[in-house]
Write a protein that holds these residues in place. Sequence first.
Motif, PDB file in Angstrom:
ATOM      1  N   UNK A 149      -4.155 -11.558   7.545  1.00 34.98           N
ATOM      2  CA  UNK A 149      -4.833 -12.011   6.715  1.00 34.98           C
ATOM      3  C   UNK A 149      -4.383 -11.941   5.283  1.00 34.98           C
ATOM      4  N   UNK A 150      -4.544 -12.833   4.247  1.00 30.91           N
ATOM      5  CA  UNK A 150      -3.900 -12.697   2.973  1.00 30.91           C
ATOM      6  C   UNK A 150      -4.989 -11.843   2.168  1.00 30.91           C
ATOM      7  N   UNK A 151      -4.347 -10.482   2.020  1.00 34.45           N
ATOM      8  CA  UNK A 151      -5.424  -9.295   1.294  1.00 34.45           C
ATOM      9  C   UNK A 151      -5.661  -9.515  -0.039  1.00 34.45           C
ATOM     10  N   UNK A 152      -5.129 -10.683  -0.596  1.00 32.39           N
ATOM     11  CA  UNK A 152      -5.408 -10.825  -2.182  1.00 32.39           C
ATOM     12  C   UNK A 152      -6.901 -11.402  -2.289  1.00 32.39           C
ATOM     13  N   UNK A 153      -7.112 -12.043  -1.055  1.00 32.85           N
ATOM     14  CA  UNK A 153      -8.429 -12.774  -0.903  1.00 32.85           C
ATOM     15  C   UNK A 153      -9.646 -11.609  -0.869  1.00 32.85           C
ATOM     16  N   UNK A 154      -9.235 -10.387  -0.958  1.00 38.07           N
ATOM     17  CA  UNK A 154     -10.304  -9.274  -0.980  1.00 38.07           C
ATOM     18  C   UNK A 154     -10.654  -9.106  -2.300  1.00 38.07           C
ATOM     19  N   UNK A 155      -9.925  -9.577  -3.174  1.00 38.03           N
ATOM     20  CA  UNK A 155     -10.200  -9.548  -4.758  1.00 38.03           C
ATOM     21  C   UNK A 155     -11.159 -10.387  -4.964  1.00 38.03           C
ATOM     22  N   UNK A 165      -5.115  -4.362  12.474  1.00 41.79           N
ATOM     23  CA  UNK A 165      -5.113  -3.022  12.383  1.00 41.79           C
ATOM     24  C   UNK A 165      -4.967  -2.276  11.281  1.00 41.79           C
ATOM     25  N   UNK A 166      -4.906  -2.992  10.046  1.00 51.59           N
ATOM     26  CA  UNK A 166      -4.886  -2.420   8.791  1.00 51.59           C
ATOM     27  C   UNK A 166      -6.076  -2.543   8.355  1.00 51.59           C
ATOM     28  N   UNK A 167      -6.518  -1.457   8.179  1.00 51.31           N
ATOM     29  CA  UNK A 167      -8.116  -1.640   7.783  1.00 51.31           C
ATOM     30  C   UNK A 167      -8.544  -0.914   6.622  1.00 51.31           C
ATOM     31  N   UNK A 168      -9.602  -1.088   5.771  1.00 49.67           N
ATOM     32  CA  UNK A 168     -10.063  -0.349   4.596  1.00 49.67           C
ATOM     33  C   UNK A 168      -8.944  -0.182   3.616  1.00 49.67           C
ATOM     34  N   UNK A 169      -8.432  -1.175   3.144  1.00 46.60           N
ATOM     35  CA  UNK A 169      -7.308  -0.925   2.272  1.00 46.60           C
ATOM     36  C   UNK A 169      -8.075  -1.289   0.839  1.00 46.60           C
ATOM     37  N   UNK A 170      -7.085  -0.925   0.009  1.00 45.19           N
ATOM     38  CA  UNK A 170      -7.295  -1.341  -1.427  1.00 45.19           C
ATOM     39  C   UNK A 170      -6.319  -2.117  -1.974  1.00 45.19           C
ATOM     40  N   UNK A 171      -6.573  -3.213  -2.388  1.00 45.40           N
ATOM     41  CA  UNK A 171      -5.407  -4.340  -3.045  1.00 45.40           C
ATOM     42  C   UNK A 171      -5.427  -4.328  -4.730  1.00 45.40           C
ATOM     43  N   UNK A 172      -4.271  -4.471  -5.204  1.00 45.82           N
ATOM     44  CA  UNK A 172      -4.227  -4.860  -6.498  1.00 45.82           C
ATOM     45  C   UNK A 172      -3.113  -5.727  -6.863  1.00 45.82           C
ATOM     46  N   UNK A 173      -3.227  -6.663  -7.442  1.00 43.44           N
ATOM     47  CA  UNK A 173      -2.256  -7.502  -8.231  1.00 43.44           C
ATOM     48  C   UNK A 173      -2.250  -7.078  -9.540  1.00 43.44           C
ATOM     49  N   UNK A 174      -1.039  -6.308  -9.764  1.00 43.98           N
ATOM     50  CA  UNK A 174      -0.663  -5.559 -10.842  1.00 43.98           C
ATOM     51  C   UNK A 174      -0.206  -6.517 -11.998  1.00 43.98           C
ATOM     52  N   UNK A 175      -0.919  -6.916 -12.963  1.00 45.59           N
ATOM     53  CA  UNK A 175      -0.515  -7.782 -13.971  1.00 45.59           C
ATOM     54  C   UNK A 175       0.357  -7.199 -15.085  1.00 45.59           C
ATOM     55  N   UNK A 176       1.471  -7.359 -15.047  1.00 43.01           N
ATOM     56  CA  UNK A 176       2.712  -6.631 -15.954  1.00 43.01           C
ATOM     57  C   UNK A 176       3.363  -7.595 -16.466  1.00 43.01           C
ATOM     58  N   UNK A 177       3.626  -9.031 -16.077  1.00 43.29           N
ATOM     59  CA  UNK A 177       4.569  -9.705 -16.317  1.00 43.29           C
ATOM     60  C   UNK A 177       3.799 -11.168 -16.771  1.00 43.29           C
ATOM     61  N   UNK A 178       3.400 -11.886 -15.788  1.00 42.83           N
ATOM     62  CA  UNK A 178       3.167 -13.223 -15.911  1.00 42.83           C
ATOM     63  C   UNK A 178       2.367 -13.569 -16.880  1.00 42.83           C
ATOM     64  N   UNK A 179       1.486 -12.821 -17.620  1.00 46.11           N
ATOM     65  CA  UNK A 179       0.559 -13.149 -18.843  1.00 46.11           C
ATOM     66  C   UNK A 179       1.282 -12.835 -20.271  1.00 46.11           C
ATOM     67  N   UNK A 180       2.477 -12.258 -19.996  1.00 41.37           N
ATOM     68  CA  UNK A 180       3.271 -11.717 -21.259  1.00 41.37           C
ATOM     69  C   UNK A 180       4.369 -12.843 -21.780  1.00 41.37           C
ATOM     70  N   UNK A 181       4.603 -12.792 -22.985  1.00 40.54           N
ATOM     71  CA  UNK A 181       5.781 -13.655 -23.526  1.00 40.54           C
ATOM     72  C   UNK A 181       7.013 -12.900 -23.166  1.00 40.54           C
ATOM     73  N   UNK A 182       6.826 -11.550 -23.310  1.00 40.87           N
ATOM     74  CA  UNK A 182       8.049 -10.644 -23.034  1.00 40.87           C
ATOM     75  C   UNK A 182       8.008 -10.146 -21.637  1.00 40.87           C
TER      76      UNK A 182
END
Length: 613
Positions: free
Chosen positions: A551-557, A582-599
């Motif tokens: 299951x694509x966990x980013x869909x939990x966001x 079998x991977x349950x009760x996880x916390x997912x984070x797409x950590x935005x540090x690059x894609x939105x920035x010019x640098x």
Amino acid sequence: MRSSHPRSAAVAALVATALATGLLAGTADAAEGAVSADPIRIHDIQGTTRTSPLNGKPVADVEGIVTGVRTYGSRGFWIQDPDADDDPATSEGIFVFTGSAPTVAVGDAVKVAGTVGEYVPGGVNSGNQSVTQIAKPTVTVVSSGNALPEAVAINEYSVPAAYAPAGDPAAANSINGLTLDPSRYALDYYESLEGMNVKIGTSRVVGATDPYSEMWVTVKGWENTAKRGGTLYGSYESQNTGRLQVQQLAPVAQQPFPVANVGDKLTGTTEGPLDFNQFGGYTLVARTLGTVKAGTLAPEKTKPQAANELAVATYNVENLDPTDPQTKFDNLAKAVVENLASPDILALEEIQDDNGAKNDGTVSAEQTLTKFTAAIAAAGGPAYQWRSISPENNKDGGEPGGNIRQVFLFNPARVSFTERAPGDAVTATGVTTENGKAALTHSPGRIDPANPAWADSRKPLAGEFVFKGKTVFVIANHFSSKGGDEGLTSVHQPPVRSSETKRLLQAQAVNGFVKQLLAADKNASVLAVGDINDFEFSGTAQALEDGGALYSAIKSLPKAERYSYVYQGNAQVLDQILVSPGVKNYAYDSVHINAEFSAQNSDHDPQVLRFRP
């Protein structure tokens, strides 16, 4: 020949007669008995479809006011007829391609003779739409200092909600032959303004300034808004019609292009000709550029894992090799420690060999990894160990000579790696059982490397880890890129996405391997991570998820947070962590540090998942 303009059938007939006799429109002393036609107007050239009814024909005495002069790249200038017709489908502007620096100035009234053509940026095979232009021109300046035609305002009220018409099935789904309907479709609206003087008001930046001095804005501030200010790409059917690329007419050496990040505002009025190019389609080439008002966007920091939580991350580090500046290593290392909170397992994509793009047969990445792990330790991170398999030379795609591969970093103070007859580039790992539990035959090992799905592409790397006595399987992936796919502004609607075929096969191979693990142990903790190069709603993702194996966990966001990459103003998912049941009760984070920035240290945002095995 199509009627060149619906307003006057008589004019069209005269034009056709003049062209049929080989005469330039507007020339004097036509052959005896021939009827002299009225001069060709720009809207006659543009016509009511995407291609000119006069394509390939000579024209003369085409009048217009110069609205923009480009002295670099595709050199030439734009002219616009101030006397518009009453058909919204016909543009009043056109590009005059000179090939060298033009000698006209903005505000000049000119007469142009030349040949009408349809130039396809990127070539016909790119699928891009064409730009109607006049080439090999002879230009006469009639007067100077004229007022410019009033700019057409592009805004949330003028751009239609529907993106594009469906292509004509009889013409391979091309939209070229369809009459423009600018009140109904955004692409038709923009095409009806091709070459014209247009303007936008204050607009939100949705694609940061790139190295080529361009940014993306949206004129629809409410359209599919991401939490941090971007514009989400949520499905193939839900296009973001308000996106527009912005460049400037002035060379950067004369006028630096402003630096903007996602969420900033381009304030005031930005005005200039509307162009079309191969790197994004419709582009406002600004003669007058607004001012960037900076927002408050800052790189994110994920929550550190608890003592009993395993943190697994993936990060595409964009062709990292020892010849890169030390600052790149240091910045990437700082991000691992400070932004990713030193994950227990970190799957890296695009680790290059020890001399980068030098194509001399080198495949080892020991120096690359030594330098990177040392930088992480120097930044206050753990003393990561690594596991990887060197590819065969130039067999895994990417930059020639670079030999990119996936690599596992792991913190030995928190997690152990289970070595099982480490595989090589051509040996497939398999699934076996040990004490009634699933195990790999080779760890690290490659999944089905002989499968044609992986030809000239990165083979998945599988590893077996243990955290607090629990086994966790991690599969590091880097699927084939979207190279070769047509852009959203393609002449074909829907665009041809040819690269999907290979990623679908790759997804099926990984899914099949995960199913083998689950057949051996239905409760096995399996994570398939990496740069999937495809969206969470794509056929690729569906194939990975087939049968409930993953299951694509980013869909939990929440939807407003689902993205890892920004392309042409679209915030989208390319990087994913997929989990087994079998991977349950996880916390997912797409950590935005690059894609939105010019640098940027990379063009991808890393992903982190925390759970208790």
